[in-house]
Design a protein around this motif. Structure first.
Motif, mmCIF file in Angstrom:
data_model
loop_
_atom_site.group_PDB
_atom_site.id
_atom_site.type_symbol
_atom_site.label_atom_id
_atom_site.label_comp_id
_atom_site.label_asym_id
_atom_site.label_seq_id
_atom_site.Cartn_x
_atom_site.Cartn_y
_atom_site.Cartn_z
ATOM 1 N N ASP A 123 0.909 -1.211 0.041
ATOM 2 C CA ASP A 123 -0.133 -0.057 -0.127
ATOM 3 C C ASP A 123 0.802 1.453 -0.220
ATOM 4 O OD1 ASP A 123 -2.031 -1.640 -0.145
ATOM 5 O OD2 ASP A 123 -2.445 -1.439 2.095
ATOM 6 N N ILE A 124 1.932 1.070 0.830
ATOM 7 C CA ILE A 124 3.046 2.359 0.889
ATOM 8 C C ILE A 124 3.696 2.690 -0.534
ATOM 9 C CG2 ILE A 124 5.049 3.106 2.135
ATOM 10 C CD1 ILE A 124 3.936 1.588 4.528
ATOM 11 N N GLU A 125 3.975 1.492 -1.051
ATOM 12 C CA GLU A 125 4.831 1.390 -2.323
ATOM 13 C C GLU A 125 4.025 2.128 -3.387
ATOM 14 O OE1 GLU A 125 8.234 -1.513 -3.652
ATOM 15 O OE2 GLU A 125 6.189 -2.345 -3.438
ATOM 16 N N ASN A 126 2.636 1.427 -3.487
ATOM 17 C CA ASN A 126 1.589 2.193 -4.378
ATOM 18 C C ASN A 126 1.621 3.584 -4.531
ATOM 19 O OD1 ASN A 126 1.727 -0.398 -5.405
ATOM 20 N ND2 ASN A 126 -0.360 -0.891 -4.544
ATOM 21 N N ALA A 127 1.106 4.081 -3.021
ATOM 22 C CA ALA A 127 1.056 5.455 -2.879
ATOM 23 C C ALA A 127 2.207 6.517 -3.354
ATOM 24 C CB ALA A 127 0.640 5.839 -1.330
ATOM 25 N N VAL A 128 3.325 5.875 -3.063
ATOM 26 C CA VAL A 128 4.481 6.757 -3.156
ATOM 27 C C VAL A 128 4.746 6.697 -4.861
ATOM 28 C CG1 VAL A 128 7.219 6.695 -3.149
ATOM 29 C CG2 VAL A 128 5.724 6.253 -1.089
ATOM 30 N N GLU A 129 4.499 5.652 -5.183
ATOM 31 C CA GLU A 129 4.788 5.618 -7.048
ATOM 32 C C GLU A 129 3.709 6.290 -7.528
ATOM 33 O OE1 GLU A 129 6.215 4.438 -10.597
ATOM 34 O OE2 GLU A 129 6.979 4.023 -8.461
ATOM 35 N N GLU A 130 2.594 6.300 -7.052
ATOM 36 C CA GLU A 130 1.509 7.350 -7.674
ATOM 37 C C GLU A 130 2.042 8.739 -7.627
ATOM 38 O OE1 GLU A 130 -2.435 6.487 -6.259
ATOM 39 O OE2 GLU A 130 -2.373 4.401 -7.080
#
Length: 345
Positions: free
Chosen positions: A198-205
């Protein structure tokens, strides 16, 4: 009367499906109980015994076995109901031990059928590059999957480095990251991985959104420079159309060349915008460098071209206009005289 034949047909279909299902009903047990997760480089040695519920339907079959363990080996022992045993692989069987170890073997038909098939596997847990990954340590197939054992492999170093990285990331949810760190320290890696995703996806976005804005600003700058060049070319086109240029042929030929280069850059700009929209930033960076170089070269060429244009003098231009008007007047007079002669006749 018309529906009677459907009953035996249905019965035949039912028994055919039932026989097919029976042919692939297997139970299995393993000498090892697998835990929730493992680390890379751990050694494993275990045996799983596969028992067909219908012994006669388990022979006359080809079986495929594979494992994702590193430096692994697979051995199969087929025991028939009459006590006879066969060991695989034989020199005739397919056996490959590259990234995945694979064994294909054929169990010949027998009078009483197969009692059980024992699969012995040995090898090391692979060291993975990601934080967590599910690997297949044993899979067996005939015409469908009969057995599949998977384990979860954890890379603690990758977990730790990612947690440290996200602690410095602008868009990371620090509350969620703190919870993931607590789960990591408690060795609850599967739960920690869910939060890390979840953290990784938010940072990527967030990263993509930020880069999008940067690229939009860069594209705007490139388009502004392209517009300046377009303005110069439009002015030259206007002078060509008004016949105000002395070296017209040379100017027209050179104008066409520069206009062709301009259209090519304009098409590259469209391609650049598509690359940015699709998030292909590496390709977009390369395209920007190309466009910058092309625009710089074209701008210099247009500036030199403008200096090479020779304007007609005002007197010369006026004489041309007078000559054109005179020719038009003479042509009109000749037409009028010709009409009068026709009227006389």
């Amino acid at each position: 009367m018309g529906r009677a034949p459907l009953i035996p047909l249905f019965c035949l279909l039912f028994f055919a499906l039932a026989s097919f299902a029976a042919a692939y009903e297997f139970d299995y047990s393993c000498s090892k109980t697998f835990k929730g997760y493992y680390f890379g480089s751990e050694y494993h040695y275990f045996t799983c015994t596969v028992t067909p519920k219908s012994p006669k339907l388990a022979d006359d079959q080809e079986y495929h076995v594979e494992t994702q363990l590193d430096s692994s080996a697979v051995v199969a022992v087929v025991e028939y109901v009459d006590g006879k045993k066969l060991l695989f692989p034989t020199p005739r069987d397919y056996y490959s031990s590259d990234t995945v170890t694979r064994l294909k073997f054929f169990v010949p038909e027998s009078y009483d059928g197969v009692k059980e098939i024992s699969l012995t596997v040995s090898g090391y847990i692979p060291v993975i590059a990601s934080r967590l990954e599910n690997l297949t340590i044993l899979k067996m197939e005939a015409e469908k999957e009969l057995l599949k054992l998977q384990i979860t492999v954890v890379n603690r170093q990758k977990f730790y480095s990612d947690i440290r990285y996200f602690e410095e990331a602008e868009c990371a949810d620090q509350k969620k990251l703190k919870e993931a760190k607590m789960l990591y320290n408690a060795e609850k890696y599967i739960e920690a991985e869910e939060l890390m995703k979840d953290i990784e996806n938010a940072v990527e976005e967030c990263y993509v959104s930020s880069r999008m804005e940067t690229y939009r600003a860069r594209i705007y700058e490139l388009k502004s420079l392209l517009t300046e060049i377009s303005r110069d070319l439009i002015l030259i086109q206007y002078r060509l159309e008004k016949d105000r240029i002395e070296n017209y042929e040379d100017v027209k030929a050179r104008y066409d060349e520069l206009q062709k280069k301009f259209r090519s850059i304009d098409e590259e700009m469209d391609e650049l915008e598509i690359l940015v929209r699709e998030g292909k930033f590496t390709a977009a960076d390369t395209r920007i460098v190309q466009i910058e170089s092309s625009l710089s070269s074209l701008k210099q060429e247009v500036e030199e071209f403008k200096k090479s244009i020779r304007e007609k003098s005002l007197i010369e231009a006026d004489l041309i206009i007078i000559a054109v008007i005179s020719l038009i007047a003479i042509a009109a007079a000749l037409i009028a005289i010709s009409r009068r002669r026709k009227d006389k006749w």
